[in-house]
Scaffold this motif. Structure first.
Motif, PDB file in Angstrom:
ATOM      1  N   ASN A  41       0.832  -1.208   0.000  1.00 17.37           N
ATOM      2  CA  ASN A  41       0.000   0.000   0.000  1.00 17.37           C
ATOM      3  C   ASN A  41       0.867   1.259   0.000  1.00 17.37           C
ATOM      4  O   ASN A  41       0.551   2.242  -0.692  1.00 17.37           O
ATOM      5  CB  ASN A  41      -0.919  -0.001   1.218  1.00 17.37           C
ATOM      6  CG  ASN A  41      -2.013  -1.042   1.116  1.00 17.37           C
ATOM      7  OD1 ASN A  41      -2.399  -1.444   0.023  1.00 17.37           O
ATOM      8  ND2 ASN A  41      -2.526  -1.490   2.255  1.00 17.37           N
ATOM      9  N   LEU A  42       1.945   1.241   0.783  1.00 12.23           N
ATOM     10  CA  LEU A  42       2.855   2.381   0.796  1.00 12.23           C
ATOM     11  C   LEU A  42       3.486   2.597  -0.578  1.00 12.23           C
ATOM     12  O   LEU A  42       3.596   3.738  -1.060  1.00 12.23           O
ATOM     13  CB  LEU A  42       3.951   2.160   1.844  1.00 12.23           C
ATOM     14  CG  LEU A  42       3.532   2.219   3.321  1.00 12.23           C
ATOM     15  CD1 LEU A  42       4.718   1.876   4.215  1.00 12.23           C
ATOM     16  CD2 LEU A  42       2.988   3.592   3.685  1.00 12.23           C
ATOM     17  N   ALA A  43       3.880   1.492  -1.219  1.00 11.90           N
ATOM     18  CA  ALA A  43       4.502   1.604  -2.543  1.00 11.90           C
ATOM     19  C   ALA A  43       3.508   2.128  -3.572  1.00 11.90           C
ATOM     20  O   ALA A  43       3.848   2.981  -4.411  1.00 11.90           O
ATOM     21  CB  ALA A  43       5.049   0.246  -2.974  1.00 11.90           C
ATOM     22  N   SER A  44       2.272   1.651  -3.508  1.00 13.16           N
ATOM     23  CA  SER A  44       1.253   2.118  -4.445  1.00 13.16           C
ATOM     24  C   SER A  44       0.951   3.600  -4.233  1.00 13.16           C
ATOM     25  O   SER A  44       0.794   4.363  -5.203  1.00 13.16           O
ATOM     26  CB  SER A  44      -0.022   1.287  -4.262  1.00 13.16           C
ATOM     27  OG  SER A  44      -1.059   1.765  -5.085  1.00 13.16           O
ATOM     28  N   ARG A  45       0.887   4.025  -2.988  1.00 13.84           N
ATOM     29  CA  ARG A  45       0.636   5.442  -2.674  1.00 13.84           C
ATOM     30  C   ARG A  45       1.796   6.311  -3.162  1.00 13.84           C
ATOM     31  O   ARG A  45       1.578   7.419  -3.666  1.00 13.84           O
ATOM     32  CB  ARG A  45       0.451   5.589  -1.171  1.00 13.84           C
ATOM     33  CG  ARG A  45       0.010   6.969  -0.701  1.00 13.84           C
ATOM     34  CD  ARG A  45      -0.513   6.875   0.714  1.00 13.84           C
ATOM     35  NE  ARG A  45      -0.927   8.160   1.240  1.00 13.84           N
ATOM     36  CZ  ARG A  45      -0.238   8.862   2.138  1.00 13.84           C
ATOM     37  NH1 ARG A  45       0.889   8.375   2.615  1.00 13.84           N
ATOM     38  NH2 ARG A  45      -0.681  10.022   2.587  1.00 13.84           N
ATOM     39  N   ALA A  46       3.006   5.814  -3.016  1.00 19.18           N
ATOM     40  CA  ALA A  46       4.168   6.573  -3.481  1.00 19.18           C
ATOM     41  C   ALA A  46       4.155   6.700  -5.002  1.00 19.18           C
ATOM     42  O   ALA A  46       4.438   7.782  -5.546  1.00 19.18           O
ATOM     43  CB  ALA A  46       5.456   5.886  -3.018  1.00 19.18           C
ATOM     44  N   ASP A  47       3.822   5.626  -5.707  1.00 14.75           N
ATOM     45  CA  ASP A  47       3.754   5.685  -7.172  1.00 14.75           C
ATOM     46  C   ASP A  47       2.685   6.676  -7.622  1.00 14.75           C
ATOM     47  O   ASP A  47       2.900   7.446  -8.562  1.00 14.75           O
ATOM     48  CB  ASP A  47       3.447   4.294  -7.733  1.00 14.75           C
ATOM     49  CG  ASP A  47       4.610   3.323  -7.580  1.00 14.75           C
ATOM     50  OD1 ASP A  47       5.764   3.792  -7.510  1.00 14.75           O
ATOM     51  OD2 ASP A  47       4.367   2.104  -7.509  1.00 14.75           O
ATOM     52  N   SER A  48       1.537   6.659  -6.958  1.00 14.15           N
ATOM     53  CA  SER A  48       0.469   7.592  -7.308  1.00 14.15           C
ATOM     54  C   SER A  48       0.898   9.038  -7.051  1.00 14.15           C
ATOM     55  O   SER A  48       0.621   9.932  -7.864  1.00 14.15           O
ATOM     56  CB  SER A  48      -0.781   7.259  -6.496  1.00 14.15           C
ATOM     57  OG  SER A  48      -1.828   8.158  -6.791  1.00 14.15           O
ATOM     58  N   THR A  49       1.595   9.253  -5.939  1.00 15.80           N
ATOM     59  CA  THR A  49       2.084  10.604  -5.625  1.00 15.80           C
ATOM     60  C   THR A  49       3.053  11.087  -6.689  1.00 15.80           C
ATOM     61  O   THR A  49       2.979  12.239  -7.144  1.00 15.80           O
ATOM     62  CB  THR A  49       2.771  10.610  -4.252  1.00 15.80           C
ATOM     63  OG1 THR A  49       1.842  10.209  -3.249  1.00 15.80           O
ATOM     64  CG2 THR A  49       3.304  11.996  -3.919  1.00 15.80           C
ATOM     65  N   LYS A  50       3.945  10.216  -7.096  1.00 12.56           N
ATOM     66  CA  LYS A  50       4.926  10.600  -8.119  1.00 12.56           C
ATOM     67  C   LYS A  50       4.247  10.938  -9.439  1.00 12.56           C
ATOM     68  O   LYS A  50       4.550  11.955 -10.085  1.00 12.56           O
ATOM     69  CB  LYS A  50       5.937   9.465  -8.294  1.00 12.56           C
ATOM     70  CG  LYS A  50       7.015   9.747  -9.328  1.00 12.56           C
ATOM     71  CD  LYS A  50       6.728   9.125 -10.669  1.00 12.56           C
ATOM     72  CE  LYS A  50       7.834   9.405 -11.673  1.00 12.56           C
ATOM     73  NZ  LYS A  50       7.525   8.853 -13.001  1.00 12.56           N
ATOM     74  N   ASN A  51       3.306  10.078  -9.876  1.00 12.26           N
ATOM     75  CA  ASN A  51       2.648  10.283 -11.170  1.00 12.26           C
ATOM     76  C   ASN A  51       1.854  11.586 -11.196  1.00 12.26           C
ATOM     77  O   ASN A  51       1.961  12.376 -12.146  1.00 12.26           O
ATOM     78  CB  ASN A  51       1.733   9.097 -11.481  1.00 12.26           C
ATOM     79  CG  ASN A  51       2.498   7.816 -11.726  1.00 12.26           C
ATOM     80  OD1 ASN A  51       3.663   7.845 -12.141  1.00 12.26           O
ATOM     81  ND2 ASN A  51       1.875   6.676 -11.473  1.00 12.26           N
ATOM     82  N   TRP A  52       1.069  11.845 -10.152  1.00 11.18           N
ATOM     83  CA  TRP A  52       0.245  13.051 -10.141  1.00 11.18           C
ATOM     84  C   TRP A  52       1.086  14.300  -9.924  1.00 11.18           C
ATOM     85  O   TRP A  52       0.779  15.361 -10.480  1.00 11.18           O
ATOM     86  CB  TRP A  52      -0.845  12.946  -9.082  1.00 11.18           C
ATOM     87  CG  TRP A  52      -1.952  12.026  -9.491  1.00 11.18           C
ATOM     88  CD1 TRP A  52      -2.290  10.835  -8.931  1.00 11.18           C
ATOM     89  CD2 TRP A  52      -2.860  12.228 -10.579  1.00 11.18           C
ATOM     90  NE1 TRP A  52      -3.356  10.276  -9.592  1.00 11.18           N
ATOM     91  CE2 TRP A  52      -3.735  11.106 -10.610  1.00 11.18           C
ATOM     92  CE3 TRP A  52      -3.027  13.231 -11.522  1.00 11.18           C
ATOM     93  CZ2 TRP A  52      -4.746  10.979 -11.555  1.00 11.18           C
ATOM     94  CZ3 TRP A  52      -4.044  13.101 -12.461  1.00 11.18           C
ATOM     95  CH2 TRP A  52      -4.882  11.989 -12.468  1.00 11.18           C
ATOM     96  N   THR A  53       2.129  14.195  -9.110  1.00 12.66           N
ATOM     97  CA  THR A  53       3.006  15.349  -8.919  1.00 12.66           C
ATOM     98  C   THR A  53       3.672  15.727 -10.236  1.00 12.66           C
ATOM     99  O   THR A  53       3.803  16.912 -10.568  1.00 12.66           O
ATOM    100  CB  THR A  53       4.083  15.031  -7.866  1.00 12.66           C
ATOM    101  OG1 THR A  53       3.443  14.717  -6.625  1.00 12.66           O
ATOM    102  CG2 THR A  53       5.002  16.223  -7.654  1.00 12.66           C
ATOM    103  N   GLU A  54       4.072  14.727 -11.002  1.00 13.38           N
ATOM    104  CA  GLU A  54       4.706  14.991 -12.290  1.00 13.38           C
ATOM    105  C   GLU A  54       3.734  15.663 -13.248  1.00 13.38           C
ATOM    106  O   GLU A  54       4.085  16.631 -13.949  1.00 13.38           O
ATOM    107  CB  GLU A  54       5.219  13.677 -12.880  1.00 13.38           C
ATOM    108  CG  GLU A  54       6.196  13.846 -14.030  1.00 13.38           C
ATOM    109  CD  GLU A  54       6.844  12.539 -14.405  1.00 13.38           C
ATOM    110  OE1 GLU A  54       8.058  12.533 -14.679  1.00 13.38           O
ATOM    111  OE2 GLU A  54       6.144  11.501 -14.427  1.00 13.38           O
TER     112      GLU A  54
END
Length: 392
Positions: A41-54
């Motif tokens: 869950n932490l990894a998925s949240r981090a990936d989502s944060t990276k994608n949307w921040t970009e």
């Protein structure tokens, strides 16, 4: 040199072992160590944060600087650690052109003086935009870029290292499993009727060798498990730090909104000042240019026409007593007019208007000069002069 060759051979062996393990996992031929649900869950949240921040970062860049060539230039200067040359933006350039044109046409002429006023306002708008871009870049874009180019790269590096540690761990598990299977086969009691005495010695030797191989594989497994657990903890701490990233980006988002609010407020003030200047200086040149507010029906003539600006109570009474249905168009004196703004009739004596349509207008005795009679097909009614542009 000998050390480098050995290290190269060792690295090649590790890479090959990981490749074999990875391929086996893809084909479902070997077991794979799964991370716990919280970590996933932490990894998925981090990936989502990276994608949307970009995505937010890229689109904010487009919003602040629509010119792709200018964005590329700024990117290159940033990578070269050099300052971007200062150039006038579009607003400042437009203001300069207007003021230069005013000098050519004559600043004393109505057109020239207006060009000077508008040009000065455009330059102030351009300066305000420059300040907004600088503030937004510092308070919003820079923190997002720092996350993408700093924190996220560190997280990605540690996650790749964790994946390698997992492949090593699973390879050690597979190696230990094979060694134990071979040891059990070597330790099996041979058939005394069918086995030659020489094979007893070979069987005992093989059993000892496989027992030694099992001990070695168990030691390597313990080492791999320790390294995997240590790397998993490091990666977990970095992923949990995404919550702090969200808090930081939230603060930056508030600052960005405040910068936008201040920017649009200043632009609105500049345009209001310009409108007042043009309204006062152009009253004799362009009559009714800034009369009333077309978007506010309260300024139009209607039931409370006596309180409307520019229309006297007496003229309102005169128009009230005038019966539109009895009015006839004169034989001469009718004119075409273009409607400048939408207008909603306040009562049945008035005619509703739509912007940009053409109507026929004329005046009748006893009607106030702020009003005309308008006709559109079979429809007829009073219309305010300030909403019309007389064409002929």
């Amino acid at each position: 040199m000998d050390f480098n060759v050995k290290k190269l051979a060792s690295d090649a062996g590790v890479f090959f072992t990981r490749a074999v393990q990875f391929t086996g996992e893809k084909f479902g031929q070997v077991e794979k160590t799964e991370l716990d649900a919280h970590f996933e869950n932490l990894a998925s949240r981090a990936d989502s944060t990276k994608n949307w921040t970009e995505k937010i970062f890229r689109q904010t860049e487009v919003l602040l600087q629509p010119n792709p060539s200018a964005r590329i230039e700024e990117f290159l200067y940033e990578k070269l650690d050099r300052t971007v040359p200062s150039r006038p933006n579009n607003g400042e350039l437009l203001g300069q052109y207007m003021q230069d044109a005013a000098k050519d046409f004559g600043p004393g002429t109505p057109y020239g003086s207006t060009l000077i006023q508008v040009g000065d306002c455009e330059r102030r708008l351009g300066s305000t935009q420059r300040e907004f871009l600088q503030t937004s870049a510092i308070s919003f874009l820079t923190p997002l870029r720092n996350f993408l180019e700093g924190d996220w790269r560190t997280i990605s590096k540690e996650r790749r290292l964790l994946e390698n540690r997992r492949l090593d761990l699973d390879s050690c598990k597979a190696r230990l499993k094979k060694a134990k299977l071979a040891e059990s086969k070597a330790a099996a009691v041979p058939d005394f009727q069918e086995t030659r005495p020489r094979n007893y010695v070979l069987s005992a030797s093989a059993s000892a060798l496989w027992s030694e191989e099992v001990d070695k594989a168990e030691h390597e497994l313990r080492v791999a498990q320790t390294e995997f657990d240590r790397q998993a903890e490091v990666t977990r701490l970095l992923l949990e730090g995404i919550s702090s990233t969200h808090v930081n980006h939230l603060r930056c988002l508030h600052e960005f909104v405040e910068a936008q609010t201040a920017y649009y407020k200043q632009c609105h003030m500049h345009m209001q000042d310009l409108q007042q200047e043009l309204g006062s200086s152009s009253a004799d040149v362009v009559p009714n240019a800034f009369a009333g507010n077309p978007g506010n029906p309260g300024h139009a003539m209607g039931p409370d026409a006596a309180s409307s600006p520019g229309v006297s109570p007496e003229s309102a009474l005169e128009t009230d007593t005038l019966k539109i249905e009895e009015v006839q168009a004169p034989a001469s004196g009718t004119r075409k007019a273009k409607v400048l703004y939408d207008y909603d009739a306040a009562d049945t004596s008035e005619l509703s208007l739509l912007a940009d349509e053409l109507i026929t207008v004329y005046t009748v005795p006893g009607m106030d000069s702020d009003w005309l009679v308008g006709e559109r097909g079979n429809q007829k009614g009073k219309v305010p002069v300030t909403y019309l542009e007389l064409l002929s």
